[in-house]
Design a protein around this motif. Structure first.
Motif, PDB file in Angstrom:
ATOM      1  N   VAL A   1      -2.495   0.175  -4.281  1.00 49.35           N
ATOM      2  CA  VAL A   1      -2.473  -1.220  -3.525  1.00 49.35           C
ATOM      3  C   VAL A   1      -2.271  -2.196  -4.502  1.00 49.35           C
ATOM      4  O   VAL A   1      -2.760  -2.209  -5.599  1.00 49.35           O
ATOM      5  CB  VAL A   1      -3.696  -1.151  -2.567  1.00 49.35           C
ATOM      6  CG1 VAL A   1      -4.934  -1.338  -3.548  1.00 49.35           C
ATOM      7  CG2 VAL A   1      -3.285  -2.652  -2.043  1.00 49.35           C
TER       8      VAL A   1
ATOM      9  N   PHE B   1       0.867  -1.163  -0.016  1.00 48.26           N
ATOM     10  CA  PHE B   1       0.080  -0.134  -0.024  1.00 48.26           C
ATOM     11  C   PHE B   1       0.899   1.191   0.037  1.00 48.26           C
ATOM     12  O   PHE B   1       1.945   1.289   0.795  1.00 48.26           O
ATOM     13  CB  PHE B   1      -0.852   0.009   1.268  1.00 48.26           C
ATOM     14  CG  PHE B   1      -1.906  -1.052   1.520  1.00 48.26           C
ATOM     15  CD1 PHE B   1      -3.096  -1.166   1.105  1.00 48.26           C
ATOM     16  CD2 PHE B   1      -1.482  -2.421   1.966  1.00 48.26           C
ATOM     17  CE1 PHE B   1      -3.801  -2.179   1.121  1.00 48.26           C
ATOM     18  CE2 PHE B   1      -2.185  -3.355   2.116  1.00 48.26           C
ATOM     19  CZ  PHE B   1      -3.565  -3.347   1.814  1.00 48.26           C
TER      20      PHE B   1
ATOM     21  N   ASP C   1      -5.146   2.762   4.977  1.00 51.19           N
ATOM     22  CA  ASP C   1      -4.512   1.465   4.404  1.00 51.19           C
ATOM     23  C   ASP C   1      -4.096   0.314   5.462  1.00 51.19           C
ATOM     24  O   ASP C   1      -4.424  -0.831   5.037  1.00 51.19           O
ATOM     25  CB  ASP C   1      -3.023   1.913   3.615  1.00 51.19           C
ATOM     26  CG  ASP C   1      -3.423   2.784   2.402  1.00 51.19           C
ATOM     27  OD1 ASP C   1      -4.323   2.514   1.667  1.00 51.19           O
ATOM     28  OD2 ASP C   1      -2.826   4.022   2.411  1.00 51.19           O
TER      29      ASP C   1
END
Length: 314
Positions: A234, A143, A172
């Motif tokens: 991501v 991420f 995240d």
């Protein structure tokens, strides 16, 4: 009988406008607690300003907390005592213990608590979650999130509920939990480190999560200069393939304000309203909110010790 939902907004900072716009799109009647900036928002959106928190709660069905993190617990407590549902911006609280206190208080009062982890409502991230099994057994998740550093001073005080990991990276960290499940160990670094509790941007942090299922998540966040655009991405790698999302490739998802008709804030609030109406769980639960703060706690403990921290399972 008037069925208009009445929403009380507590907080008038940068995250307030997307919440207000989302509620208005859902037809809600809105009041906002008088704070610096509240009068400007009232004029901009045609909403009313209320001087007293108790009066705002009494006049509302739902309290939406978008104030600094350290205030969340006290405001939520007042709302629960008066039997009101609460939407609360991430993170739920400064510590996991306080976040759990909020969740328990909502249950005791017979009302709902909704952590506002809005990234779960971005279409690209939602599709990634729905398709995650296509990669097979997850091995590694990566991420990255970069934003211009915030303007308000409280964001830079880790003890006062700010900090890069707590405020920005929790998005995240929550995604890692959503995608790969519970975390058993956490390690964190930050450059430059906080000095006397104060974070000085530009600053970067990296948090590594070891999940109970064997997957490892690498999470990086950056508070950068004002000229740096918002960006997040991501990638999930498994034994059968790879999935990824990059907001620079998603129309309307490259900034906190999405394209009309694809607004994650509106989608988030609509999900919460439907959960209240039906009694069903929302996409994000109080348990999710507590778990994300627990990972943040472990990350800061790792920063302090210089070593990985085993995460106590709640």
């Amino acid at each position: 009988m008037d069925t208009t939902l009445r929403v009380g907004i507590v907080g008038a900072g940068g995250i307030a406008p997307p919440h207000i716009e989302g509620w208005l799109a859902l037809g809600a009647e809105i009041g906002i607690l008088r704070r610096t900036g509240a009068d400007d928002l009232a004029a901009r959106y045609g909403i009313r300003v209320v001087d007293d928190l108790g009066d705002l709660i009494d006049a509302s069905d739902v309290i939406d907390i978008v104030s600094p993190t350290a205030t969340h617990v006290s405001v939520a407590r007042e709302a629960f005592v008066r039997g009101r549902h609460v939407v609360c911006e991430k993170p739920l609280a400064v510590t996991a213990a306080e976040a759990q206190e909020m969740a328990d208080a909502a249950v005791a009062a017979g009302v709902r608590l909704f952590p506002a982890h809005v990234v779960r409502y971005f279409e690209g991230y939602r599709r990634l979650y729905e398709q995650r099994e296509a990669v097979g057994t997850m091995a590694e998740l990566t991420f990255r999130r970069t934003v211009a550093a915030p303007a308000s001073a409280w964001f830079y005080s880790q003890d006062a509920g700010g900090g890069l990991i707590r405020d920005l990276m929790i998005h995240d960290l929550d995604q890692a939990l959503w995608l790969a499940g519970p975390v058993v160990e956490v390690s964190a670094t930050q450059d430059p480190p906080a000095v006397d509790d104060t974070v000085q941007p530009p600053v970067s942090a990296h948090v590594t999560l070891w999940h109970a299922n064997g997957a490892v998540s690498h999470v990086r966040g950056d508070w950068a200069g004002s000229e740096v655009p918002f960006h997040s991405e991501v990638q999930i790698v498994g034994d059968r393939g790879t999935l990824s999302v990059d907001t620079s490739e998603l129309a309307g998802e490259g900034s906190p304000a999405s394209a009309p008709g694809n607004d994650p804030y509106r989608a988030q609030l609509a999900d919460f309203v439907e959960a209240i109406r039906t009694g069903a769980p929302a996409r994000v639960t109080p348990e999710d909110g507590v778990a994300a703060v627990a990972v943040v706690d472990a990350a800061y403990a790792s920063l302090a010790s210089g070593h990985p921290v085993v995460l106590a399972q709640l």
